[in-house]
Design an enzyme around this catalytic site. Structure first.
Site, PDB file in Angstrom:
ATOM      1  N   GLY A 150     -10.958  -3.128   3.119  1.00 16.69           N
ATOM      2  CA  GLY A 150     -11.541  -2.003   3.851  1.00 16.69           C
ATOM      3  C   GLY A 150     -11.021  -1.864   5.284  1.00 16.69           C
ATOM      4  N   GLY A 191      -4.568  -4.486  -4.019  1.00 15.30           N
ATOM      5  CA  GLY A 191      -5.555  -3.471  -4.363  1.00 15.30           C
ATOM      6  C   GLY A 191      -4.810  -2.218  -4.782  1.00 15.30           C
ATOM      7  N   HIS A 192      -4.831  -1.938  -6.076  1.00 14.70           N
ATOM      8  CA  HIS A 192      -4.126  -0.748  -6.574  1.00 14.70           C
ATOM      9  C   HIS A 192      -5.155   0.298  -6.997  1.00 14.70           C
ATOM     10  CE1 HIS A 192      -0.298  -3.289  -7.481  1.00 14.70           C
ATOM     11  NE2 HIS A 192      -0.483  -3.062  -6.202  1.00 14.70           N
ATOM     12  N   THR A 193      -5.089   1.439  -6.325  1.00 16.64           N
ATOM     13  CA  THR A 193      -6.083   2.486  -6.560  1.00 16.64           C
ATOM     14  C   THR A 193      -5.498   3.568  -7.458  1.00 16.64           C
ATOM     15  OG1 THR A 193      -6.893   2.041  -4.347  1.00 16.64           O
ATOM     16  CG2 THR A 193      -7.677   4.062  -5.396  1.00 16.64           C
ATOM     17  N   GLN A 250       1.955  -5.827  -3.250  1.00 22.32           N
ATOM     18  CA  GLN A 250       2.381  -5.902  -1.845  1.00 22.32           C
ATOM     19  C   GLN A 250       3.724  -5.181  -1.671  1.00 22.32           C
ATOM     20  OE1 GLN A 250       1.357  -9.311  -3.208  1.00 22.32           O
ATOM     21  NE2 GLN A 250      -0.684  -8.578  -2.772  1.00 22.32           N
ATOM     22  N   LYS A 269       1.623   2.336  -4.992  1.00 27.09           N
ATOM     23  CA  LYS A 269       2.201   1.832  -6.249  1.00 27.09           C
ATOM     24  C   LYS A 269       1.266   2.063  -7.424  1.00 27.09           C
ATOM     25  CE  LYS A 269       2.771  -2.290  -4.521  1.00 27.09           C
ATOM     26  NZ  LYS A 269       2.417  -2.023  -3.117  1.00 27.09           N
ATOM     27  N   ASP A 287       0.809  -1.219   0.000  1.00 27.29           N
ATOM     28  CA  ASP A 287       0.000   0.000   0.000  1.00 27.29           C
ATOM     29  C   ASP A 287       0.840   1.265   0.000  1.00 27.29           C
ATOM     30  OD1 ASP A 287      -2.392  -1.536   0.167  1.00 27.29           O
ATOM     31  OD2 ASP A 287      -1.929  -1.868   2.271  1.00 27.29           O
ATOM     32  N   ALA A 336      -7.748  -1.052   0.362  1.00 24.77           N
ATOM     33  CA  ALA A 336      -8.507  -1.031  -0.900  1.00 24.77           C
ATOM     34  C   ALA A 336      -9.159  -2.384  -1.186  1.00 24.77           C
ATOM     35  CB  ALA A 336      -7.592  -0.649  -2.061  1.00 24.77           C
ATOM     36  N   THR A 337      -8.632  -3.459  -0.605  1.00 26.58           N
ATOM     37  CA  THR A 337      -9.179  -4.794  -0.866  1.00 26.58           C
ATOM     38  C   THR A 337     -10.163  -5.210   0.219  1.00 26.58           C
ATOM     39  OG1 THR A 337      -7.223  -5.435  -2.098  1.00 26.58           O
ATOM     40  CG2 THR A 337      -8.552  -7.238  -1.230  1.00 26.58           C
TER      41      THR A 337
HETATM   42  P1  IMP Z   1      -2.429 -12.758   2.074  1.00 29.39           P
HETATM   43  O1  IMP Z   1      -1.583 -12.226   0.984  1.00 29.39           O
HETATM   44  O2  IMP Z   1      -3.896 -12.528   1.849  1.00 29.39           O
HETATM   45  O3  IMP Z   1      -2.112 -14.161   2.421  1.00 29.39           O
HETATM   46  O4  IMP Z   1      -2.118 -11.903   3.393  1.00 29.39           O
HETATM   47  C1  IMP Z   1      -0.873 -12.007   4.067  1.00 29.39           C
HETATM   48  C2  IMP Z   1      -0.457 -10.672   4.654  1.00 29.39           C
HETATM   49  O5  IMP Z   1      -0.151  -9.781   3.607  1.00 29.39           O
HETATM   50  C3  IMP Z   1      -1.544  -9.976   5.483  1.00 29.39           C
HETATM   51  O6  IMP Z   1      -0.907  -9.238   6.504  1.00 29.39           O
HETATM   52  C4  IMP Z   1      -2.189  -9.045   4.497  1.00 29.39           C
HETATM   53  O7  IMP Z   1      -2.819  -7.957   5.118  1.00 29.39           O
HETATM   54  C5  IMP Z   1      -0.968  -8.614   3.706  1.00 29.39           C
HETATM   55  N1  IMP Z   1      -1.297  -8.194   2.337  1.00 29.39           N
HETATM   56  C6  IMP Z   1      -1.628  -8.984   1.287  1.00 29.39           C
HETATM   57  N2  IMP Z   1      -1.829  -8.249   0.185  1.00 29.39           N
HETATM   58  C7  IMP Z   1      -1.620  -6.980   0.533  1.00 29.39           C
HETATM   59  C8  IMP Z   1      -1.639  -5.746  -0.186  1.00 29.39           C
HETATM   60  O8  IMP Z   1      -1.888  -5.685  -1.389  1.00 29.39           O
HETATM   61  N3  IMP Z   1      -1.360  -4.608   0.529  1.00 29.39           N
HETATM   62  C9  IMP Z   1      -1.041  -4.658   1.845  1.00 29.39           C
HETATM   63  N4  IMP Z   1      -0.994  -5.779   2.556  1.00 29.39           N
HETATM   64  C10 IMP Z   1      -1.278  -6.936   1.899  1.00 29.39           C
HETATM   65 MG    MG Z   2      -2.985  -1.799  -1.854  1.00 35.18          MG
END
Ligand code: IMP
Ligand code: MG
Length: 422
Positions: free
Chosen positions: A300, A40-42, A223, A16, A13, A297-298
């Site tokens: 909330g 979640g890319h906004t 991520q 990007k 977040d 964004a994914t």
């Molecule tokens: P998972 O990718 O759903 O397995 O989540 C594993 C960890 O990565 C958790 O702490 C999520 O909140 C974090 N995470 C996964 N995708 C994102 C992202 O796009 N942005 C921020 N954190 C993420």
């Molecule tokens: Mg994001």
């Protein structure tokens, strides 16, 4: 532009989506190489807001080609929804999207297992997005996953899915969860497969042809560095390589073809989900949430917030080879009196200038701060570096120096126009 890898230098977040959209201007092809619809890319264009989960943000510029690479895990139902949702917003998706044949699929049993494992972990849960990402990559590593190429081959898909549902229903039963209906999953996935078929191709060959033609490729990381399965704060990580190397393995483009690594970081730090966040701070959390900022964004969820952590971003430069930096959300700090930057971690008399691997040690680390006077001036309308408040300049230069890379972009708001190039 050259072949550019864009990575998150923090915990995801970092903004990007917006920076990718800005850099896409000079790219011919934009590629996602890892992760799934946990991302979640906004992107804001004018008044319109676009949230992308699987489709590269490049899709918002109609002349660009977008690739979902082999390293991504795809929930086909989610992807169809996303394509249709984008089309509703007026985004044309036709010959500009290419999906890898060898990208693995996410199934409902992955999502269910993701949720069940979190329940079992209780207070040690990871705080996943419950999109089934971990279990899907687990199947890939165990060599029992199904791929895009299987989905578009009806006979093979039916045979393979039957076995997978049978196996996973046994596991779900052991968790005390409801078994899945093969027929239901099969019908929904076949429908999605028929819809997606025209996009599915050998993206490795496609990308190599693009490099042969000297096209500029932008690798869109999802991520962030500290969510990387190898380099992150394990086990509080996602299940893919979010660092620069993932762009090679997740696309099939070799390392020597990569020209530049751009690291994106916020002017402060955030994290969503569980796990250590050394500079976490209630005051800045309350401030940012009060401004309506920092909600996921994914999912909330409210993101956890803290001061800028240069121990982390310096580590990110080390593992990604970051050349240039984009610092985002600078305007979020416009009202702060004293802006703090973590320059080291301390436990008793021991000082760390890198992230310790032992999660228990990291959890005990106390940040060592250097304070900067706040600029106390709105930056969201500033268009050029020379007009930035001197104190903001000092702060941003310090972030780049401490991180060990060159400051190239400063973002002062979500819009394309709120971007300052140095
Ligand atoms: P998972 O990718 O759903 O397995 O989540 C594993 C960890 O990565 C958790 O702490 C999520 O909140 C974090 N995470 C996964 N995708 C994102 C992202 O796009 N942005 C921020 N954190 C993420
Ligand atoms: Mg994001």
């Amino acid at each position: 532009m050259a072949n550019t890898i864009l990575v998150g230098a923090q915990w995801g977040d970092e903004g990007k989506g917006k920076i990718i959209d800005v850099l896409t201007q000079d790219a011919d092809v934009v590629v996602r190489t890892q992760g799934g619809n946990n991302a979640g890319h906004t992107v804001f264009i004018g008044e319109k807001k676009y949230v992308l989960h699987l489709i590269p943000s490049g899709i918002l510029r109609k002349e660009k080609a977008c690739v979902i690479g082999n390293g991504v895990v795809i929930d086909p139902i989610g992807l169809v929804e996303e394509i249709k949702g984008m089309e509703k917003l007026g985004v044309k998706i036709n010959r500009n999207l290419f999906i890898s044949e060898t990208a693995h699929l996410v199934f409902p049993y992955h999502r269910e297992l993701d949720a069940q494992r979190e329940v079992l972990k209780g207070k040690n849960k990871i705080g996943t997005t419950k999109r089934g990402i971990g279990p899907a990559y687990g199947d890939k590593a165990a060599r029992t996953g199904l791929r895009m190429i299987d989905l578009i081959n009806p006979e093979r898909f039916e045979r393979q899915l039957k076995l997978k549902i049978k196996e996973n229903n046994e596991i779900l039963k052991a968790f005390g969860a409801k078994p899945l209906s093969f027929a239901k999953v099969h019908t929904a996935y076949r429908e999605a497969g028929d819809f997606l078929k025209k996009f599915v191709t050998n993206t490795v060959v496609y990308l190599h042809n693009a490099t042969e033609q000297n096209k500029n490729i932008l690798f869109e990381g999802a991520q962030g560095t500290f969510l990387d399965i190898d380099h992150g704060t394990y086990p509080f990580v996602t299940s893919s390589n979010t660092t620069a190397g993932g762009a090679c393995t997740g696309s099939g483009i070799p390392p020597h073809r990569m020209d530049l690594v751009v690291g994106v970081m916020k002017a402060y730090t955030t994290r969503v989900g569980e796990g250590p966040l050394p500079t976490e701070n209630n005051e800045i959390s309350d401030l940012l949430h009060g401004m309506g900022r920092e909600f996921g964004a994914t999912t909330g969820r409210a993101r956890r917030c803290g001061w800028f952590d240069s121990v982390a971003t310096r580590h990110a430069t080390m593992v990604n080879g970051i050349d240039e930096l984009a610092v985002t959300n600078v305007d979020g700090l416009d009202t702060v009196d004293v802006v703090r930057v973590c320059v080291g971690y301390q436990i008793g008399s021991k000082r760390y200038d890198y992230i310790p691997n032992d999660i228990d040690v990291l959890t005990q680390c106390k940040p060592v701060y250097v304070d900067f006077p706040g600029w106390k001036h709105p930056t969201d309308k500033i268009k050029s570096w020379k007009d930035m408040p001197p104190r903001a300049k000092t702060y941003l230069k310090a972030l780049a120096d401490l991180t060990g890379a060159k400051l190239r972009i400063v973002s002062v708001g979500p819009a394309r126009e709120q971007t300052i190039f140095l």
